[in-house]
Structure formats: C-alpha cells, structure tokens
Design a protein around this motif. Structure first.
Motif, PDB file in Angstrom:
ATOM      1  N   GLY A   1       0.716  -1.010   0.280  1.00  0.00           N
ATOM      2  CA  GLY A   1      -0.013   0.350  -0.048  1.00  0.00           C
ATOM      3  C   GLY A   1       1.245   1.011   0.232  1.00  0.00           C
ATOM      4  O   GLY A   1       1.471   1.442   0.919  1.00  0.00           O
ATOM      5  N   VAL A   2       0.404   2.512  -0.748  1.00  0.00           N
ATOM      6  CA  VAL A   2       0.969   3.693  -0.921  1.00  0.00           C
ATOM      7  C   VAL A   2       0.547   4.842  -0.384  1.00  0.00           C
ATOM      8  O   VAL A   2      -1.065   4.905  -1.190  1.00  0.00           O
ATOM      9  CB  VAL A   2       1.429   3.839  -2.290  1.00  0.00           C
ATOM     10  N   THR A   3       0.285   5.014   0.613  1.00  0.00           N
ATOM     11  CA  THR A   3      -0.376   6.019   1.611  1.00  0.00           C
ATOM     12  C   THR A   3       0.614   8.151   0.991  1.00  0.00           C
ATOM     13  O   THR A   3      -0.736   8.640   0.503  1.00  0.00           O
ATOM     14  CB  THR A   3      -0.322   6.572   2.756  1.00  0.00           C
ATOM     15  N   ALA A   4       1.312   7.956  -0.199  1.00  0.00           N
ATOM     16  CA  ALA A   4       1.861   8.810  -0.238  1.00  0.00           C
ATOM     17  C   ALA A   4       0.855  10.235  -1.419  1.00  0.00           C
ATOM     18  O   ALA A   4       0.501   9.503  -2.221  1.00  0.00           O
ATOM     19  CB  ALA A   4       2.766   8.903  -1.145  1.00  0.00           C
ATOM     20  N   ALA A   5       1.152  11.488  -1.233  1.00  0.00           N
ATOM     21  CA  ALA A   5       0.366  11.919  -1.962  1.00  0.00           C
ATOM     22  C   ALA A   5       1.490  12.257  -3.635  1.00  0.00           C
ATOM     23  O   ALA A   5       1.076  12.133  -4.348  1.00  0.00           O
ATOM     24  CB  ALA A   5      -0.397  13.303  -1.409  1.00  0.00           C
ATOM     25  N   ARG A   6       2.038  13.220  -2.988  1.00  0.00           N
ATOM     26  CA  ARG A   6       3.667  13.518  -3.139  1.00  0.00           C
ATOM     27  C   ARG A   6       3.699  12.567  -4.253  1.00  0.00           C
ATOM     28  O   ARG A   6       4.959  11.660  -3.664  1.00  0.00           O
ATOM     29  CB  ARG A   6       3.833  14.567  -3.075  1.00  0.00           C
ATOM     30  N   ARG A   7       4.595  12.048  -5.445  1.00  0.00           N
ATOM     31  CA  ARG A   7       5.743  11.559  -5.572  1.00  0.00           C
ATOM     32  C   ARG A   7       5.237   9.875  -5.602  1.00  0.00           C
ATOM     33  O   ARG A   7       5.859   9.053  -5.255  1.00  0.00           O
ATOM     34  CB  ARG A   7       6.923  11.406  -4.660  1.00  0.00           C
ATOM     35  N   ALA A   8       3.865   9.781  -5.554  1.00  0.00           N
ATOM     36  CA  ALA A   8       2.796   8.609  -5.354  1.00  0.00           C
ATOM     37  C   ALA A   8       3.748   8.020  -6.429  1.00  0.00           C
ATOM     38  O   ALA A   8       3.445   6.882  -6.353  1.00  0.00           O
ATOM     39  CB  ALA A   8       1.594   8.549  -5.664  1.00  0.00           C
ATOM     40  N   ASP A   9       3.318   8.231  -7.654  1.00  0.00           N
ATOM     41  CA  ASP A   9       3.967   7.444  -8.589  1.00  0.00           C
ATOM     42  C   ASP A   9       5.283   6.766  -8.888  1.00  0.00           C
ATOM     43  O   ASP A   9       5.606   6.018  -9.247  1.00  0.00           O
ATOM     44  CB  ASP A   9       4.047   8.748 -10.021  1.00  0.00           C
TER      45      ASP A   9
END
Length: 381
Positions: free
Chosen positions: A17-25
């Motif tokens: 799971g990835v919770t990041a908003a920035r740099r999520a891609d």
C-alpha cells in the motif's frame, strides 16, 4: 498464471500500500519494478496557501518587522512562498527583506531554490537535518532573536519549542497545509485492506499521512483492528524516523531504511517481505507462501484470497491435520457452512496445480504434505 523461466522480483506475489500524495507514482513504479502489486490511496492532500490569510499575514509581518534569521526547510515550500508573495504584489519587498537577514537552508535542494530566487544562504548543514540547524541556532544563542521558519505542511515537533525555550521570538511561515483527501473512499479501501490483511506492507512518506490513517481508523471504530494487523501481519515501512513517530506512539513497530529516500525504502521492503514468507519442503517441492501467490519451486501461482487463507492455516501447522471447523474459521467471511471450505480447497488445489501438496484426511480435515525429512533439514539449516 505461469511465468516459466522468469526470475521473479523480490516483491512478486506481495501487495504493498502507498499512502503518499506527492511522489506516489514514483514510489509505485519502484515497487512494481520489483514485482509488487500496488494499492494507492493518498492519505492527504497538500493544499498551497496562495489564497491563505495566514501566509499573507506572516509575509507582511516579516516585511514590516525584519527577522534576524530565516530558516528555509523545503525547496518547493520556499519557491511557493516567493511565488505567493509575487502574486500578492509583495515579491520584491520579500526578496529585499530576505537579502538583509541570515538565511539558513536545510539542504542542497533548498539551497538551489534560494539561489534561483537570486539570494544567497548564510549556511546549510551537510546532512539535511533540522537537528543540525537547531544545534547551530542554539549554539549561537537565540535569546531575544526573531527567527522565521518556513514550514511545509507538517509542523516540526520540538524545533519551535526548543527555540522558544531559548528565548527566541519564532514566526511561522506556513506555505502548504495538509488536509484530508477530498475523496475518502480510496483511504477507506486501504484501511479495509490492512484490517483484512490483504496487504503485506504499507508505506508512509510523511508523518501526517500516518496520523491521517490512524485518525480515519479511529473515526470508523477500526483502530484496534488496524493496530493488531500492523502489529502482526502487515509491515509498516516508513521513509524515515520522523515519519514513524505517530505509528510508534501508537505502539506499532516500523522499519525504515538507513538513508531516508524512496529507493532505499523499496529495497528494504524487498528484503523484509520475502524474509517473512514461509518456505516449506512439501511433496518433493519447495513452496514459498507469499501475499497473494505461491512460488512452487520457481513457478509462480496466483491464489485467490480464500485459498491463501486456507494455505496459511495449513502452513502454520505444517504436516499436521487441520480440521474443517478450524479452516472455516480461517476463511474470510465464510459464515458457518463447512461446504465453503471444500469449495475454497478445490479452487486452491487448482490454483496450485500440484495436487499432492495438500492431502485430504478422511473425516478429519486436510494437511500440508510436509516432506518426512523436513525436520532434519530444518535442524541443519
């Protein structure tokens, strides 16, 4: 699904799971490159404060009353501040004010942003550590000094308190604000995935994202279940120690890389998850049980969630018979019909494609056909 002859990535068969908003891609791409399935749900959104009264007030305040020191903490925040001031028609005044003060940059990127604005920093730490900035300020003495601090979304716990305790007048310049995501549904799906253990790991790249997940869980009455899942089944991986603070405060054990970057974070997950997978010698094969897949020798087999639940229950007592009632309890949301076990078992055997791995023991249940020599193999391992 057969991937004959392909070397599998260290994260093949695992879901992260990835919770990041920035740099999520960028983080998602690094994980997928190592074979992971990725579930993304931004736990936050970062809102620029160009229209924000707080930033405008802080900017005017600094233009009217010169600070002794300005600490720039992020490149994007420093640029955003100068751009916002420009938009309000105070750009030149802010820059000329910043030319006359001691300007500290928290690291090389911030230094670049400062120079791009035509300014020069007085000093920048070799590490990117706010602790080093604080040591320098306190070492020089801060009593009676006016110190402006450009914040980026998250407050800096301890930093401001230490300066104020030393007698400084601290002015906060908040350029961005963290807010809950506009659409909360993806975050709720992520929470459900952690609680149902259909995630193997969850990543955090900022402390507010961790706070956001914990508080959403509390709102939904899921906090005890979330903490239990993070304590036993789902790896909580943080980019660095500051990000880990809210999780650790809630009693969650976290892992973080030695270098606080996305690359090392993904490498660490690539070591931790395979190390947690169970590897057993069964019916002449080497089987490795991963999140949503099984490696049989080196053949990858994707297994549906119900099948994985049964396989885990069998692998916790390898070689021993596990009864149908026990297996039924292991099935997610199966209710009370033992027929559900037989259906899921049939699908599991089909998915594995190696019929001898799981034996039916008439009237008693099922067992994993652990190789008889397995115990001695483990003793030597």
């Amino acid at each position: 699904m057969h991937d004959h002859g392909h070397p599998h990535g260290p994260l093949t068969g695992f879901t992260v799971g990835v919770t990041a908003a920035r740099r999520a891609d960028e983080l998602g791409a690094l994980l997928r490159r190592r074979g992971a399935a990725v579930l993304h749900a931004p736990a936050l959104r970062i809102v620029p404060l160009a229209d924000d009264a707080e930033l405008l007030a802080a900017t005017k305040e600094l233009i009217d009353h010169a600070p002794d020191v300005v600490v720039a903490t992020t490149a994007i925040g420093f640029r955003g501040w100068v751009e916002a001031a420009d938009g309000w028609g105070f750009g030149e005044e802010l820059l000329s004010r910043l030319r006359g003060v001691e300007l500290l940059a928290r690291g090389p990127k911030v230094k670049g942003a400062i120079r791009a604005a035509g300014l020069t920093e007085e000093w920048s730490p070799a590490s990117e550590s706010m602790a080093e900035v604080l040591d320098r300020l306190l070492g020089q003495g801060v009593a009676g000094r006016r110190i402006a601090l450009q914040l980026h979304g998250e407050p800096l716990p301890g930093f401001v308190e230490a300066l104020r305790a030393g007698g400084a007048d601290v002015v906060l310049v908040p350029v961005y604000r963290w807010m809950a995501p506009q659409d909360i549904a993806p975050l709720d799906r992520m929470l459900d995935a952690v609680v149902s253990r259909s995630l193997d790991a969850i990543t955090f790249t900022s402390a507010p994202a961790a706070v956001s997940l914990l508080s959403r869980a509390a709102d939904r009455g899921l906090l005890p279940l979330l903490l239990d899942a993070l304590g036993h089944h789902v790896l909580a991986a943080c980019v660095g120690p500051v990000t880990a603070v809210p999780l650790q405060a809630a009693g969650v054990t976290t892992v973080q890389p030695e270098r606080f970057r996305l690359g090392p974070l993904v490498q660490l997950i690539g070591i931790e998850l395979p190390a947690r997978a169970r590897t057993l010698p069964v019916a002449g094969h080497r089987i490795e049980i991963r999140g949503h897949a099984v490696l049989i020798d080196d053949d990858l087999r994707t297994v549906p969630p119900a099948g994985m639940a049964l396989l885990r229950a069998l692998s916790e007592r390898p070689g021993w018979v596990v009864s149908r009632p026990d297996l039924l309890r292991a099935l997610p949301g199966a209710g009370r019909d033992e027929h559900a076990v037989e259906t899921a078992m049939a699908r599991l055997r089909t998915a594995l494609g190696a019929p001898k791995l799981i034996q039916t023991v008439v009237k008693r249940g099922y067992r994993l056909a652990l190789d008889p020599a397995a115990d001695t193999k483990y003793a030597d391992a």
